[in-house]
Design a protein around this motif. Structure first.
Motif, PDB file in Angstrom:
ATOM      1  N   ASN A  32       0.533  -0.985   0.020  1.00  0.00           N
ATOM      2  CA  ASN A  32      -0.381  -0.271   0.015  1.00  0.00           C
ATOM      3  C   ASN A  32       1.190   0.908   0.237  1.00  0.00           C
ATOM      4  O   ASN A  32       0.437   1.749   1.102  1.00  0.00           O
ATOM      5  N   VAL A  34       0.998   3.343  -2.622  1.00  0.00           N
ATOM      6  CA  VAL A  34       0.650   4.068  -3.843  1.00  0.00           C
ATOM      7  C   VAL A  34       1.223   5.391  -3.591  1.00  0.00           C
ATOM      8  O   VAL A  34       1.479   6.172  -4.861  1.00  0.00           O
ATOM      9  N   ARG A  35       1.670   5.852  -3.310  1.00  0.00           N
ATOM     10  CA  ARG A  35       1.694   7.421  -2.774  1.00  0.00           C
ATOM     11  C   ARG A  35       2.776   7.811  -3.303  1.00  0.00           C
ATOM     12  O   ARG A  35       3.912   8.952  -3.760  1.00  0.00           O
ATOM     13  N   ASP A  38       6.504   5.280  -6.861  1.00  0.00           N
ATOM     14  CA  ASP A  38       6.710   5.317  -8.782  1.00  0.00           C
ATOM     15  C   ASP A  38       7.905   6.666  -8.323  1.00  0.00           C
ATOM     16  O   ASP A  38       8.917   5.917  -8.593  1.00  0.00           O
ATOM     17  N   ASP A  58       5.036  -7.446  -4.223  1.00  0.00           N
ATOM     18  CA  ASP A  58       3.873  -7.160  -3.673  1.00  0.00           C
ATOM     19  C   ASP A  58       3.506  -7.665  -2.582  1.00  0.00           C
ATOM     20  O   ASP A  58       3.218  -8.612  -2.667  1.00  0.00           O
ATOM     21  N   SER A  61      -1.184  -5.823  -1.436  1.00  0.00           N
ATOM     22  CA  SER A  61      -1.030  -3.986  -1.458  1.00  0.00           C
ATOM     23  C   SER A  61      -3.132  -3.999  -2.153  1.00  0.00           C
ATOM     24  O   SER A  61      -3.134  -4.618  -3.037  1.00  0.00           O
ATOM     25  N   ASP A  63      -4.293  -0.312  -3.065  1.00  0.00           N
ATOM     26  CA  ASP A  63      -4.754   0.899  -3.036  1.00  0.00           C
ATOM     27  C   ASP A  63      -4.002   1.160  -4.541  1.00  0.00           C
ATOM     28  O   ASP A  63      -4.226   2.126  -4.808  1.00  0.00           O
ATOM     29  N   GLY A  64      -3.626   0.284  -5.565  1.00  0.00           N
ATOM     30  CA  GLY A  64      -3.584   0.599  -6.876  1.00  0.00           C
ATOM     31  C   GLY A  64      -1.582   0.359  -6.770  1.00  0.00           C
ATOM     32  O   GLY A  64      -1.157   0.951  -8.325  1.00  0.00           O
ATOM     33  N   SER A  65      -0.746   0.419  -6.002  1.00  0.00           N
ATOM     34  CA  SER A  65       0.325   0.196  -5.903  1.00  0.00           C
ATOM     35  C   SER A  65       0.663  -1.025  -7.053  1.00  0.00           C
ATOM     36  O   SER A  65       2.449  -0.167  -7.522  1.00  0.00           O
ATOM     37  N   ILE A  68       0.955   0.531 -10.226  1.00  0.00           N
ATOM     38  CA  ILE A  68       2.180   1.244 -10.752  1.00  0.00           C
ATOM     39  C   ILE A  68       3.000   0.596 -11.260  1.00  0.00           C
ATOM     40  O   ILE A  68       4.149   1.007 -12.291  1.00  0.00           O
TER      41      ILE A  68
END
Length: 308
Positions: A32, A34-35, A38, A58, A61, A63-65, A68
């Motif tokens: 998690n 995602v912020r 990247d 992974d 996660s 949350d979209g990690s 990315i």
């Protein structure tokens, strides 16, 4: 899917460069993030030494990690791969790094969490140091406490590089600065600041899965420092992102940090018992464990030291 317990060497997928062209394996657990992930991956891609591979695990996660990381893997298919545990669940940073380690092909292993970043010369500087000191299996340097990633002036003013308080640029025989780490007289290396020889990391059994978060790194450092000389760089080439959701911040906020220190020291006491290079450490570990189990006494002793 991949079994997080399987640590056998894995062949490279078709189309990847041979292992001889991979100098450094970068292990990145991700949960998690995602912020930040990247920016973390971008700092690997920007390294001045291009002979690296990045293995992202992974750790469940939601949350979209992963999307990315997979975008980066599509852009750099020869050097970046994304893995997950067999059941797709969360197993902690130690199990995730061990899974990444089982796929590693580089002579060196570097660690980078999904919320931290490197300067472009990070890997090149640490490899140069290990090449200058071929007997050393472990190298690290100072890391910036990075509050200013937010861009707020108040946070920017808090950025600092803690003093390592250990000798730089010379071989430190086992157990190196381990006693200073245990007594908290010198800061333990941040994961984003270390470079290790892969064969030694594998020889000591990698990370301990019983430490899924706090002290996962210090357990490995203890095993390595009891076995191999280390060398310390004076150059700060890494940034440790300070934020409220980090493992350390969460442990402090929830009151788990003291209990986790007791657990680490109890493990180290067992591990060091009878170890040929740990005899001088045993008294230090026993003393720190007693203090950790009695925090009021430890607080009193610290206060008396400050007055002395």
């Amino acid at each position: 899917m991949l079994d997080q317990q399987d640590t056998a060497a894995r062949p490279a997928p078709a189309g990847e460069p041979p292992a001889a062209q991979v100098r450094i394996s970068v292990l990145m657990p991700m949960l998690n993030a995602v912020r930040f992930v990247d920016e973390a991956i971008a700092s690997v891609v920007a390294q001045s030494d291009p002979r690296w591979e990045l293995i992202v695990v992974d750790d469940g996660s939601a949350d979209g990690s992963r999307a990315i990381a997979e975008r980066w893997a599509r852009a750099e298919p020869a050097r970046i791969r994304v893995l997950q545990h067999t059941d797709g669940g969360t197993h902690g940073s130690s199990a995730s790094r061990n899974l990444a380690l089982s796929y590693a092909r580089g002579a060196y292993v570097a660690l980078l969490d999904a919320d931290d970043v490197w300067q472009p010369d990070h890997l090149a500087r640490l490899i140069s140091l290990l090449q200058r000191f071929p007997d050393a299996g472990f190298a690290y340097g100072p890391t910036e406490d990075w509050h200013g990633w937010t861009g707020h002036p108040a946070d920017l003013a808090r950025d600092r590089v803690p003093e390592l308080r250990v000798p730089h640029g010379r071989l430190l025989p086992p157990p190196g600065p381990l006693a200073e780490f245990i007594r908290r007289e010198a800061p333990s290396p941040c994961t984003c600041s270390v470079l290790m020889r892969r064969e030694l990391v594998q020889a000591v059994g990698g990370f301990e899965a019983e430490f899924p978060g706090m002290y996962d790194d210090q357990v490995l450092y203890a095993k390595l420092l009891l076995r191999t000389p280390c060398v310390v760089s004076s150059a700060c080439t890494s940034r440790y992102r300070r934020h409220a959701d980090s493992c350390y911040s969460t442990a402090k906020r929830t009151g788990r940090a003291d209990a986790e220190r007791v657990r680490f020291l109890a493990w180290l006491e067992r591990y060091a018992a009878g170890h040929a290079r740990a005899e001088a450490l045993e008294a230090t570990v026993a003393r720190e464990l007693r203090l950790a189990r009695h925090p009021r006494l430890a607080k009193l002793i610290r206060a008396l030291r400050r007055r002395a």
